[in-house]
Write an enzyme that holds these catalytic residues in place. Structure first.
Site, short mmCIF file in Angstrom:
data_model
loop_
_atom_site.label_atom_id
_atom_site.label_comp_id
_atom_site.label_asym_id
_atom_site.label_seq_id
_atom_site.Cartn_x
_atom_site.Cartn_y
_atom_site.Cartn_z
N PRO A 19 0.80 -1.22 -0.01
CA PRO A 19 -0.07 -0.07 0.03
C PRO A 19 0.76 1.23 -0.11
CG PRO A 19 -0.15 -1.11 2.26
CD PRO A 19 1.01 -1.94 1.23
N ALA A 21 0.49 5.20 0.20
CA ALA A 21 -0.45 6.51 0.32
C ALA A 21 -0.37 7.43 -0.90
CB ALA A 21 -0.54 6.98 1.82
N GLN A 73 -6.16 -1.37 3.26
CA GLN A 73 -5.34 -1.18 4.52
C GLN A 73 -6.29 -0.17 5.28
OE1 GLN A 73 -1.61 0.96 5.05
NE2 GLN A 73 -0.41 -0.92 5.70
N CYS A 103 2.97 2.80 9.79
CA CYS A 103 3.22 4.20 9.50
C CYS A 103 3.77 5.20 10.36
CB CYS A 103 1.75 4.85 8.81
SG CYS A 103 1.58 6.59 8.22
N LYS A 142 0.33 -5.12 9.16
CA LYS A 142 1.78 -4.76 8.70
C LYS A 142 2.50 -3.96 9.76
CE LYS A 142 4.13 -2.11 4.84
NZ LYS A 142 4.42 -0.73 5.20
N ASN A 203 9.18 -6.79 3.54
CA ASN A 203 9.45 -5.59 2.84
C ASN A 203 10.43 -4.92 3.22
OD1 ASN A 203 7.99 -2.63 3.46
ND2 ASN A 203 7.93 -3.18 1.52
N ARG A 228 8.78 1.35 -2.88
CA ARG A 228 9.10 2.45 -3.91
C ARG A 228 9.91 1.84 -5.14
NH1 ARG A 228 12.63 5.10 0.65
NH2 ARG A 228 12.67 2.96 1.38
C1 LIG Z 1 4.99 7.62 -0.83
C2 LIG Z 1 4.87 6.41 0.03
C3 LIG Z 1 3.64 5.93 0.78
C4 LIG Z 1 3.36 4.97 1.60
N1 LIG Z 1 2.33 4.66 2.19
C5 LIG Z 1 2.13 3.47 2.99
C6 LIG Z 1 0.59 3.21 3.29
O1 LIG Z 1 -0.18 3.65 3.04
N2 LIG Z 1 0.59 2.15 4.20
C7 LIG Z 1 1.94 1.22 4.49
O2 LIG Z 1 1.78 0.38 5.07
N3 LIG Z 1 2.92 1.62 4.06
C8 LIG Z 1 3.38 2.76 3.21
N4 LIG Z 1 4.51 3.02 2.75
C9 LIG Z 1 5.57 2.44 3.00
C10 LIG Z 1 5.92 1.13 2.22
O3 LIG Z 1 4.56 0.33 2.02
C11 LIG Z 1 7.12 0.35 2.57
O4 LIG Z 1 6.84 -0.27 3.69
C12 LIG Z 1 8.13 1.24 2.71
O5 LIG Z 1 8.55 1.95 1.29
C13 LIG Z 1 9.51 0.15 2.48
O6 LIG Z 1 9.66 -0.47 1.55
P1 LIG Z 1 10.65 -0.02 0.24
O7 LIG Z 1 12.00 0.29 0.93
O8 LIG Z 1 10.79 -1.10 -0.65
O9 LIG Z 1 10.27 1.25 -0.18
C14 LIG Z 1 4.74 4.24 1.96
C15 LIG Z 1 5.83 4.50 1.34
C16 LIG Z 1 6.01 5.72 0.55
C17 LIG Z 1 7.31 5.87 -0.05
#
Ligand SMILES: Cc1cc2nc3c(=O)[nH]c(=O)nc-3n(C[C@H](O)[C@H](O)[C@H](O)COP(=O)(O)O)c2cc1C
Length: 321
Positions: A19, A21, A73, A103, A142, A203, A228
């Site tokens: 997810p 946001a 979520q 979050c 999560k 993750n 990302r």
């Molecule tokens: C722009 C953005 C929005 C995100 N929104 C959510 C969200 O709504 N819910 C959530 O559990 N994690 C959210 N995350 C976290 C990601 O889901 C993920 O856990 C985090 O970026 C780590 O993974 P990565 O290093 O592969 O990016 C968000 C991350 C980013 C960068």
């Protein structure tokens, strides 16, 4: 790719889309699904927005048949409001509900939601119990590895959540203080996986096929979640699939593929929201798709001001001439 069973839901891939946001709207999900993503989430929803029927937030649940299976979520603190929200989400045909205990945003922590729940095991227990008892669709949680370097309580929280009857656990391998930066702690994810009987989805820091393999190998996790790494890069799903199967990376997309995907993504947005708002919503994606492409710095401000899909396509073509 092999399947992943989350409660009664059987996913035909072990690679999920996180997810995000402000990002994971329907066009974003569709673009990713067209390149091999088999499970995605809507943008997270605050349970109180559902309680008060905030139309702008509820429309995040909008979906179409090809956008399945789909998770949603939920964010919140009050268990009754969470249940009300979860039942509403379930009634909309969503296949799975994830509770957000990860979050780090200030406004979320202030409301004692998101990662704050990792500091409030009793509250979290209350929320998870009421959801698992009353929902028919699978419930997941999560979490992060903990609050900070001195409070790494992922194993404790994961065991508590499993006892409450959740169907799978998602763990972001960073703690709250790290935000989204810094190293991912494979050892804690591995320990969580070792201690649980339910599937563990890992993750954090997965940017390519090699990172995906590393996460599986280092942690023994059942599935992984891409965040990302999918921004302006929906090809990551094919790349990971290829790397896990054959140990070789999918050939990176050429300019034509990037152009066509960007234009298609914009078209999905303008179809949904109209040309003006569609282009506004596409602004952040222009930057992601065109990352590392020579000449982008001059073109991006012009793309931001474009008035039509045709104008965007013409501007992009000047980059790829
Ligand atoms: C722009 C953005 C929005 C995100 N929104 C959510 C969200 O709504 N819910 C959530 O559990 N994690 C959210 N995350 C976290 C990601 O889901 C993920 O856990 C985090 O970026 C780590 O993974 P990565 O290093 O592969 O990016 C968000 C991350 C980013 C960068």
């Amino acid at each position: 790719m092999s399947e992943l069973k989350i409660g009664k839901l059987i996913l035909n891939s072990r690679v999920l889309l996180s997810p995000l946001a402000g990002i994971s709207d329907l066009p974003f999900r569709i673009i990713n699904r067209q390149f091999g993503c088999r499970f995605a989430f809507t943008e997270m929803i605050d349970a109180s927005s559902i309680k008060y029927r905030k139309r702008k937030k509820i429309c995040r649940l909008e979906t179409i048949p090809e956008d399945k299976p789909l998770g949603s979520q939920l964010l919140g603190w009050d268990s009754k409001t969470m249940l009300e929200g979860a039942l509403f989400i379930q009634s909309q045909g969503i296949d799975l509900i994830d509770v957000n205990a990860s979050c780090p945003a200030k406004k979320v922590i202030k409301k004692k939601a998101g990662a704050f729940l990792m500091r409030e095991p009793e509250k979290l227990k209350e929320i998870l119990k009421i959801l698992t008892k009353n929902l028919e669709i699978p419930v997941t949680l999560k979490i992060r590895i903990g609050w900070d370097d001195n409070n790494l309580n992922a194993v404790e929280i994961a065991l508590l959540a499993q006892d409450c009857g959740i169907d799978a656990l998602v763990i972001h391998g960073r703690h709250y203080r790290q935000g989204h930066q810094g190293p991912v702690n494979y050892a804690i994810i591995k320990e969580v996986k070792k201690r649980l009987n339910i599937p563990v989805i890992a993750n954090g820091g997965i940017w390519c096929g090699r990172d995906a393999l590393l996460m599986f190998e280092q942690t023994g996790c059942d599935g992984i979640m891409i965040a990302r790494g999918a921004l302006g890069n929906p090809w990551i799903f094919k790349e990971i699939e290829s790397f896990l199967k054959k140990g070789t990376s999918f050939v990176r997309p050429d300019f034509n593929m990037i152009r066509d995907t960007l234009v298609k993504h914009l078209h999905l947005l303008t179809n949904k929201d109209g040309v003006r708002l569609g282009i506004v919503k596409m602004r952040k994606f222009f930057r992601y798709y065109l990352k590392n492409i020579p000449g982008r710095k001059k073109i991006i401000p012009l793309l931001d001001k474009a008035k039509s899909e045709e104008e965007v396509a013409e501007l992009i073509d000047t980059l790829f001439d």
